[in-house]
Design a protein around this motif. Structure first.
Motif, short mmCIF file in Angstrom:
data_model
loop_
_atom_site.label_atom_id
_atom_site.label_comp_id
_atom_site.label_asym_id
_atom_site.label_seq_id
_atom_site.Cartn_x
_atom_site.Cartn_y
_atom_site.Cartn_z
N PHE A 1 0.83 -1.20 0.00
CA PHE A 1 0.00 0.00 0.00
C PHE A 1 0.87 1.25 0.00
O PHE A 1 0.68 2.16 -0.81
N ILE A 2 1.84 1.31 0.90
CA ILE A 2 2.61 2.53 1.12
C ILE A 2 3.66 2.75 0.04
O ILE A 2 3.82 3.88 -0.47
N VAL A 3 4.40 1.71 -0.34
CA VAL A 3 5.47 1.89 -1.33
C VAL A 3 4.91 2.32 -2.70
O VAL A 3 5.38 3.30 -3.29
N PRO A 4 3.88 1.64 -3.23
CA PRO A 4 3.31 2.12 -4.51
C PRO A 4 2.70 3.52 -4.39
O PRO A 4 2.74 4.29 -5.35
N LEU A 5 2.15 3.84 -3.21
CA LEU A 5 1.60 5.19 -3.01
C LEU A 5 2.72 6.23 -3.12
O LEU A 5 2.51 7.31 -3.69
N GLY A 6 3.90 5.92 -2.60
CA GLY A 6 5.03 6.83 -2.73
C GLY A 6 5.38 7.07 -4.20
O GLY A 6 5.65 8.21 -4.60
N ALA A 7 5.35 6.01 -5.00
CA ALA A 7 5.62 6.16 -6.43
C ALA A 7 4.56 7.01 -7.12
O ALA A 7 4.86 7.82 -8.00
N ILE A 8 3.31 6.84 -6.71
CA ILE A 8 2.20 7.63 -7.27
C ILE A 8 2.40 9.11 -6.95
O ILE A 8 2.28 9.98 -7.82
N MET A 9 2.71 9.40 -5.68
CA MET A 9 2.90 10.79 -5.27
C MET A 9 4.10 11.42 -5.99
O MET A 9 4.07 12.59 -6.37
N LYS A 10 5.16 10.65 -6.20
CA LYS A 10 6.32 11.16 -6.91
C LYS A 10 5.96 11.50 -8.35
O LYS A 10 6.36 12.55 -8.89
N ALA A 11 5.17 10.62 -8.99
CA ALA A 11 4.74 10.87 -10.36
C ALA A 11 3.82 12.08 -10.45
O ALA A 11 3.80 12.78 -11.48
N MET A 12 3.10 12.36 -9.36
CA MET A 12 2.23 13.53 -9.33
C MET A 12 3.00 14.82 -9.07
O MET A 12 2.43 15.91 -9.15
N GLY A 13 4.28 14.70 -8.70
CA GLY A 13 5.09 15.88 -8.44
C GLY A 13 5.29 16.18 -6.97
O GLY A 13 5.87 17.23 -6.63
N GLY A 14 4.86 15.29 -6.10
CA GLY A 14 5.02 15.51 -4.68
C GLY A 14 6.44 15.26 -4.21
O GLY A 14 7.05 14.25 -4.59
N THR A 15 6.99 16.14 -3.39
CA THR A 15 8.36 15.97 -2.89
C THR A 15 8.40 15.13 -1.62
O THR A 15 9.47 14.69 -1.21
N GLY A 16 7.26 14.91 -0.98
CA GLY A 16 7.23 14.10 0.23
C GLY A 16 6.88 12.66 -0.04
O GLY A 16 6.40 11.95 0.85
N TRP A 17 7.15 12.20 -1.25
CA TRP A 17 6.78 10.84 -1.67
C TRP A 17 7.45 9.74 -0.85
O TRP A 17 6.95 8.63 -0.78
N TYR A 18 8.59 10.06 -0.23
CA TYR A 18 9.34 9.03 0.49
C TYR A 18 8.67 8.62 1.80
O TYR A 18 9.02 7.61 2.39
N PHE A 19 7.70 9.42 2.29
CA PHE A 19 6.92 9.00 3.46
C PHE A 19 5.46 9.44 3.25
O PHE A 19 5.00 10.43 3.81
N PRO A 20 4.74 8.69 2.43
CA PRO A 20 3.38 9.10 2.03
C PRO A 20 2.38 9.31 3.16
O PRO A 20 1.51 10.18 3.03
N PRO A 21 2.44 8.55 4.28
CA PRO A 21 1.40 8.74 5.29
C PRO A 21 1.24 10.17 5.79
O PRO A 21 0.16 10.57 6.19
N LEU A 22 2.34 10.95 5.78
CA LEU A 22 2.27 12.30 6.35
C LEU A 22 2.76 13.40 5.41
O LEU A 22 2.30 14.54 5.51
N LEU A 23 3.66 13.09 4.51
CA LEU A 23 4.36 14.15 3.78
C LEU A 23 3.76 14.44 2.41
O LEU A 23 4.47 14.62 1.43
N TYR A 24 2.44 14.52 2.35
CA TYR A 24 1.80 14.95 1.12
C TYR A 24 1.44 16.44 1.18
O TYR A 24 0.72 16.96 0.31
N ALA A 25 1.94 17.13 2.20
CA ALA A 25 1.55 18.53 2.43
C ALA A 25 1.94 19.46 1.27
O ALA A 25 1.24 20.44 1.00
#
Length: 549
Positions: A197-221
Motif C-alpha cells: 500500500f505505502i510503497v506504490p503510493l510513494g511512487a504515485i505521489m512522486k509521479a504527481m510531483g510531490g516531494t514528500g513521496w518518500y513518506f506518504p502517510p504524512l508528507l503529502y503537504a
C-alpha cells in the motif's frame, strides 16, 4: 472516461502473484493448525501468541479491504475528513485491552459472548451471539465484495464469477487454518499490506510531483496548495458537529463490541504480552490508516487536476486505478495481492468469530455434553457456513463495500459493548437489563437502518443511515440506558430475586478484576450509573432531533 475499463491488460503476472499468495497462506495455515486438538486451539491458538505477532495480527484483522478500497472510494465521492473516523476506530483495541480485555482474559473467556453467558445467563448469551453472528456476517460481506472487485480487476471476469472464486478460496483457507493459522498468516499479511500500500503510493505521489513521496502517510503537504486550487473545499468540515459526534457511538463504542477484535486479546500468551501487542498494533495501524487518507487525497487530486471522472461504480477501485495510471502493471498486481491479503486477514477473524459463536456460544451451550472432537468438527462447519452466507449476501451488494462494515460496527456497539462494559464495571447490571438492552435497542437499530425499512430512518441522509452513524447515535445510548434502568428496577423487585444470581455476579466481577474478597461498595456506584443515564438520555434526544448535515 466514464466507460473506462479499469483492469489489468495482461493479468498473467497478477495471477502468478495471487496464486503464490494463496499458496503461502494455505501452507502456513495448514502447518500452524495441524496440532489443533481442542476448541481453545481452534479459536484462541492455545493462548500462546507473542506480542509482535499478535500486534501485527490485530492490525491486519482490523485493516480489512475497506482500507485498500472502501474508504478511499468514500473519500473520492464525499471528500469527508476520514482521519476523524480512523481516530475513532483505532482507539478500539487499546480500549478493549484497558477496559475489559484484561478482565475477561483473567476470567478465562475466549470470546465476549462467553463473558455474557457467565455474567448474565444462557438466554442473554444466545441473544448476544445471534446479534454477533449478524455483525460478523455483515463485516465479512464487505470483504467478500472487495475480493470479488479485485478478482474482477485482475482477471477481467464478471463480478459474480470473481465472488464465487474468491469466496471458495477464502472459506477453504480459513477453515483449514483455524486461529493459529489465521494469526500467523495475519502477521505476514500485515507486512504485505503495509508494503503493497505505502510503497506504490510513494511512487504515485512522486509521479504527481510531490516531494514528500518518500513518506506518504504524512508528507503529502506540498501537494496541498495545488489541491486547494483545484478543489478549494476538500479540507472543509462539510458536516455538522452532530455528525462528527455520532462517530463515537458508531465506531469507537461499536468497535469495542466487535467479537473478532476482542478474540485477539485472548490469543496472547500473557496479560503483559497482550498489553505489549497494543504498541505494535497502534504503530502499524496508524501508519497504514494515515496512508489510506493520503491515497484518498491522491485520488481526488488526480481526478481534479487531470479532469478525469471515475464513476461511482468504480469508486471502490480507486487504489487500483491510481496504480494502473501511474505505476507499471506488475506493481498493480502486487497491490491487488496486498488487497487480497487485507481481505483474507479480516475475513479469517470474522469467520472464526462466527464459528465460535455458533459452535461454542449457541450449540455447545444448549448441548453441553458434546465430545471435544464433535465441538471441533462443529467449529469447522460453522466457519464454512459463515463464509457461504457472506458470499450469498454479496450477490446484491451495497453501492460502497465499506457501508456494510461500518453498519456492523454500530450493531456491535448497540448489542454487545454495553453488556460487556457495564457487566465488567457495574455489579448491578443483571440479565433482565442485558436482555432488554440487546433486544429493544438492537431491534431499533435494525429497524432504522435503510436496509430493512427504507422509509424509517433517523437522519434522512442515505449514506449516514446506511453506515449506521445516525442509528447508533440513538440506539447505543438507549442500550446503556435500558441496561441500567431495567437492572436497577428488577434488582429491587422481590418477586424476581429467585431468578437473579446477585451473589454469584458480585463474586465474578470481583474475581475478574483480581480481588479475592467481595466488597459490596466496589464497582457498585449508583451515582456513576445515574450520570451515564443522564448523558444517554441527552444523546438519544439529540439523535432524534432534525439532522442538518
Amino acid at each position: 472516461m466514464e466507460d473506462q475499463l479499469w483492469q489489468l491488460s495482461n493479468p498473467v503476472i497478477g495471477i502468478i502473484f495471487v496464486v503464490a499468495t494463496f499458496a503461502l497462506f494455505y501452507i502456513v495455515g495448514w502447518v500452524s493448525n495441524r496440532a489443533s486438538k481442542s476448541v481453545e486451539d481452534l479459536y484462541a491458538a492455545g493462548g500462546g501468541v507473542g506480542p509482535i505477532t499478535n500486534g501485527l495480527a490485530m492490525a491486519s484483522t482490523y485493516m480489512s479491504l475497506a482500507t485498500f478500497l472502501g474508504v478511499t472510494g468514500l473519500i473520492l465521492n464525499l471528500q469527508a475528513p476520514f482521519i476523524l473516523l480512523w481516530i475513532q476506530m483505532i482507539l478500539a483495541i487499546p480500549l478493549i485491552t484497558i477496559i475489559y480485555g484484561t478482565s475477561l482474559r483473567r476470567m478465562g473467556a475466549f470470546s465476549p459472548t462467553h463473558f455474557v453467558r457467565e455474567r448474565y445467563g444462557v438466554s442473554a448469551s444466545i441473544i448476544a451471539a445471534l446479534f454477533m453472528i449478524l455483525v460478523s456476517i455483515m463485516y465479512a460481506l464487505g470483504q467478500m465484495i472487495g475480493i470479488a472487485v479485485t478478482f474482477e480487476t485482475l482477471l477481467g471476469i464478471p463480478y459474480m464469477t470473481g465472488l464465487i472464486i474468491g469466496g471458495l478460496l477464502i472459506v477453504g483457507y480459513v477453515t483449514i487454518g483455524g486461529m493459529s493459522g489465521a494469526t500467523n498468516n495475519a502477521a505476514i499479511q500485515m507486512v504485505i499490506i503495509a508494503l503493497m500500500f505505502i510503497v506504490p503510493l510513494g511512487a504515485i505521489m512522486k509521479a504527481m510531483g510531490g516531494t514528500g513521496w518518500y513518506f506518504p502517510p504524512l508528507l503529502y503537504a506540498d501537494m496541498v496548495p495545488a489541491m486547494l486550487e483545484a478543489m478549494p473545499t476538500f479540507f472543509d468540515y462539510q458536516y455538522s458537529s452532530k455528525w462528527y459526534f455520532a462517530l463515537i457511538p458508531a465506531f469507537t463504542i461499536g468497535a469495542l463490541g466487535l467479537p473478532h477484535l476482542a478474540m485477539r486479546i485472548y490469543t496472547a500468551s500473557s496479560l503483559k504480552s497482550a498489553r505489549q501487542a497494543m504498541v505494535w498494533f497502534a504503530l502499524v495501524l496508524g501508519l497504514v490508516f494515515s496512508a489510506t487518507y493520503a491515497m484518498g487525497f491522491a485520488g481526488v487530486f488526480y481526478t481534479q487536476t487531470e479532469g478525469v471522472a471515475i464513476s461511482q461504480a468504480d469508486a471502490d477501485k480507486l487504489t487500483i486505478i491510481l496504480n494502473l495510471v501511474y505505476n507499471p502493471e506488475w506493481v498493480t498486481a502486487l497491490v491487488i495481492a496486498g488487497a487480497i491479503s487485507a481481505g483474507l486477514s479480516t475475513l479469517s477473524g470474522n469467520l472464526l468469530a462466527i464459528g465460535a459463536l455458533i459452535s461454542q456460544d449457541i450449540v455447545t451451550t444448549l448441548k453441553p455434553n458434546l465430545t471435544n472432537s464433535m465441538k471441533v468438527k462443529l467449529g469447522y462447519f460453522s466457519i464454512a457456513g459463515g463464509g457461504v452466507a457472506s458470499v450469498l449476501l454479496a450477490i446484491n451488494p451495497p453501492d460502497f463495500l465499506v457501508v456494510s462494515i461500518l453498519w456492523a460496527f454500530g450493531l456491535a456497539g448497540v448489542t454487545n459493548a454495553p453488556l460487556i462494559l457495564m457487566g465488567v464495571w457495574w455489579k448491578e447490571a443483571n440479565r433482565f437489563g442485558a436482555i432488554a438492552a440487546s433486544v429493544v435497542a438492537g431491534g431499533l437499530y435494525v429497524v432504522v437502518s435503510p436496509f430493512v425499512f427504507p422509509s424509517i430512518v433517523i437522519s434522512g441522509h442515505g449514506l449516514t443511515d446506511g453506515m449506521g452513524i445516525s442509528g447508533a447515535m440513538l440506539a447505543v445510548p438507549l442500550s446503556f440506558l435500558l441496561l441500567i434502568v431495567v437492572s436497577y428496577i428488577t434488582n429491587r423487585m422481590p418477586s424476581l430475586q429467585s431468578k437473579l444470581s446477585t451473589a454469584e455476579d458480585h463474586k465474578l466481577v470481583e474475581r475478574i478484576h483480581g480481588w479475592t474478597d467481595v466488597n459490596p461498595a466496589r464497582y457498585n456506584s449508583r451515582f456513576g450509573a445515574a450520570i451515564i443515564s443522564i448523558i444517554c438520555i441527552g444523546v438519544a434526544v439529540w439523535a432524534i432531533m432534525p439532522w442538518n448535515l
